[in-house]
Design an enzyme around this catalytic site. Structure first.
Site, mmCIF file in Angstrom:
data_model
loop_
_atom_site.group_PDB
_atom_site.id
_atom_site.type_symbol
_atom_site.label_atom_id
_atom_site.label_comp_id
_atom_site.label_asym_id
_atom_site.label_seq_id
_atom_site.Cartn_x
_atom_site.Cartn_y
_atom_site.Cartn_z
ATOM 1 N N LYS A 54 -55.353 7.865 -32.968
ATOM 2 C CA LYS A 54 -54.324 7.080 -32.269
ATOM 3 C C LYS A 54 -53.059 6.978 -33.123
ATOM 4 C CE LYS A 54 -57.833 4.729 -29.594
ATOM 5 N NZ LYS A 54 -58.756 3.584 -29.425
ATOM 6 N N GLN A 98 -60.018 -2.390 -32.170
ATOM 7 C CA GLN A 98 -60.986 -1.331 -31.869
ATOM 8 C C GLN A 98 -62.375 -1.932 -31.656
ATOM 9 O OE1 GLN A 98 -60.033 1.933 -31.428
ATOM 10 N NE2 GLN A 98 -62.117 2.411 -30.815
ATOM 11 N N ASP A 121 -54.454 -2.424 -24.696
ATOM 12 C CA ASP A 121 -55.776 -1.890 -24.351
ATOM 13 C C ASP A 121 -56.255 -2.460 -23.008
ATOM 14 O OD1 ASP A 121 -57.151 0.077 -25.585
ATOM 15 O OD2 ASP A 121 -58.246 -1.199 -26.987
#
Ligand code: NAP
Length: 292
Positions: A54, A98, A121
Site C-alpha cells: 500500500k 490493518q 477503509d
C-alpha cells in the site's frame, strides 16, 4: 466458448493512473498531497506485506504515506490515542488500521475511533451501517468490495435484476459486497458454512462472488452457463515446480469454471490489484472532503 477474462490488473492500473493525475493537478493548484497513515499492531507477516504494498502504491501515485507499527502488547488506550492524534493531523487525510488486530484488542472500538472523514477503509461502524440502509450513502466503501463492483461494471455485467450469489459473509468481503449488490438492485443470496446444498444455489446465479478462502472450492458444473464469476479468494497451494514452492489460486477452480462462465477474474490479477487501487481512490476522496 471459454469465458471472457476480466483483467483486474489493467483496470486497476487505469484507476491508479487517474488518481496520480488528480494528485498532480492538486499539487499544481497549491494544495497539499493526500496523506495516508497506516497502523499495524503486532507482527503478522501478511499484514506487513500488504501494508508495504500500500505504501509503495501511494508513493507511485504521489500520495504521502506514513507507517506506524505498534507492538502486539500495546494497550487499547494507546492504539486509540495514536488514532486520535492522526485524526487531528492536517497532513493525514486517511487512516488505515490493518486487520486483524491481535487478540485482546477491541477491534470495533479501535475502528470507531477513526474520524468518519478519514475512514478510507470504510470499516467504521457508521460507514458500514449506512451501507446497510436504503437511501443512505457511506462516505467510504471498503476497498475490496468496491473493487468487485467496478470489475462487474467494467465487464459489462448487468447487475440490476440479476440473481447474485455471494459465497462468504465476512465483515471485510462477503457482507459488504452483498450490501453493494442489493443497492445495485440485484437479488442476493448469501452462502456460508451452514448453508445447505451450495451447488444448487450457485446454479441459479447470474453473478457469483466467491470469498470463502478455500482453494478451488467452486466447481465447473455448479456454474450457470454465461454467468459472471468474481473470485476474491487468494490461497497458497504447494507447488514443487514453482521457485517459491507454492502458487496462488482462488476459491474457484479456474480451468473448469472458465469453460462454462461468460466472464471470470483470474487469480492473481483479478480482485487483488483492485483493492489497492480503490484504497488510493478513497484517500484522494478523503483529501477532497477535508478541503485541503
Ligand atoms: P473469512 O473471514 O475467513 O470468511 C470466510 C467466509 O466463508 C465465512 O463467511 C465462512 O462462513 C465462509 N465459509 C467457510 N467455509 C465454507 C464452506 N465450506 N462453505 C461455505 N462457506 C464457507 O475470509 P475473508 O476475509 O472474507 O476472505 C475470503 C477470501 O478472500 C480469502 O481467500 C482471502 O485471502 C481473500 N481476500 C482477498 C482480498 C483481495 O484483495 N483479493 C481481500 C480480502 C480477502 P461462516 O461465516 O459461517 O464461518
Amino acid at each position: 466458448m471459454p469465458a471472457k477474462l476480466i483483467n483486474g490488473k489493467v483496470i486497476a492500473e487505469r484507476i491508479r493512473e487517474d488518481v496520480k493525475k488528480q494528485v498532480s493537478d492538486r499539487l499544481a493548484k497549491g494544495l497539499i498531497a493526500p496523506g495516508l497513515a497506516t497502523v499495524i499492531v503486532g507482527n503478522n507477516p501478511a499484514s506487513k506485506v500488504y501494508v508495504r504494498m500500500k505504501h509503495k502504491a501511494c508513493e507511485e501515485a504521489g500520495i504521502l504515506s506514513v507507517g506506524h507499527e505498534l507492538s502486539s502488547d500495546t494497550p487499547q488506550e494507546d492504539v486509540e490515542a495514536l488514532i486520535k492524534e492522526l485524526n487531528n493531523d492536517p497532513k493525514i487525510h486517511g487512516i488505515l488500521v490493518q486487520l486483524p488486530l491481535p487478540a485482546g484488542l477491541d477491534e470495533e472500538a479501535v475502528l470507531s475511533t477513526i474520524s468518519l472523514k478519514k475512514d478510507v477503509d470504510g470499516f467504521h461502524p457508521i460507514n458500514i451501517g449506512r451501507l446497510a440502509q436504503k437511501g443512505r450513502t457511506p462516505l467510504f466503501v471498503p476497498a475490496t468490495p468496491s473493487g468487485v463492483m467496478v470489475l462487474l461494471e467494467k465487464s459489462g455485467t448487468l447487475i440490476d435484476g440479476a440473481n447474485a450469489v455471494v459465497l462468504g459473509r465476512s465483515n471485510i468481503v462477503g457482507m459488504p459486497v452483498s450490501l453493494l449488490l442489493v443497492d445495485a438492485n440485484a437479488t442476493v443470496t448469501i452462502c456460508h458454512s451452514h448453508t445447505k446444498d451450495i451447488p444448487k444455489i450457485i446454479r441459479q446465479a447470474d453473478i457469483l462472488i466467491a470469498a470463502v478462502g478455500i482453494p478451488e472450492y467452486v466447481r465447473g458444473d455448479w456454474i450457470k452457463p454465461g454467468a459472471t464469476v468474481i473470485d476474491v479468494g487468494v490461497n497458497r497451494v504447494e507447488d514443487e515446480t514453482s521457485k517459491r514452492g507454492y502458487r496462488l489460486v482462488g476459491d474457484v477452480n479456474f480451468e473448469e469454471v472458465s469453460a462454462v462462465a461468460g466472464a471470470i477474474t483470474p487469480v492473481p490479477g483479478g480482485v487483488g490489484p483492485m483493492t489497492i487501487a480503490m484504497l488510493l481512490s478513497n484517500t484522494l476522496k478523503a483529501a477532497r472532503l477535508a478541503g485541503s
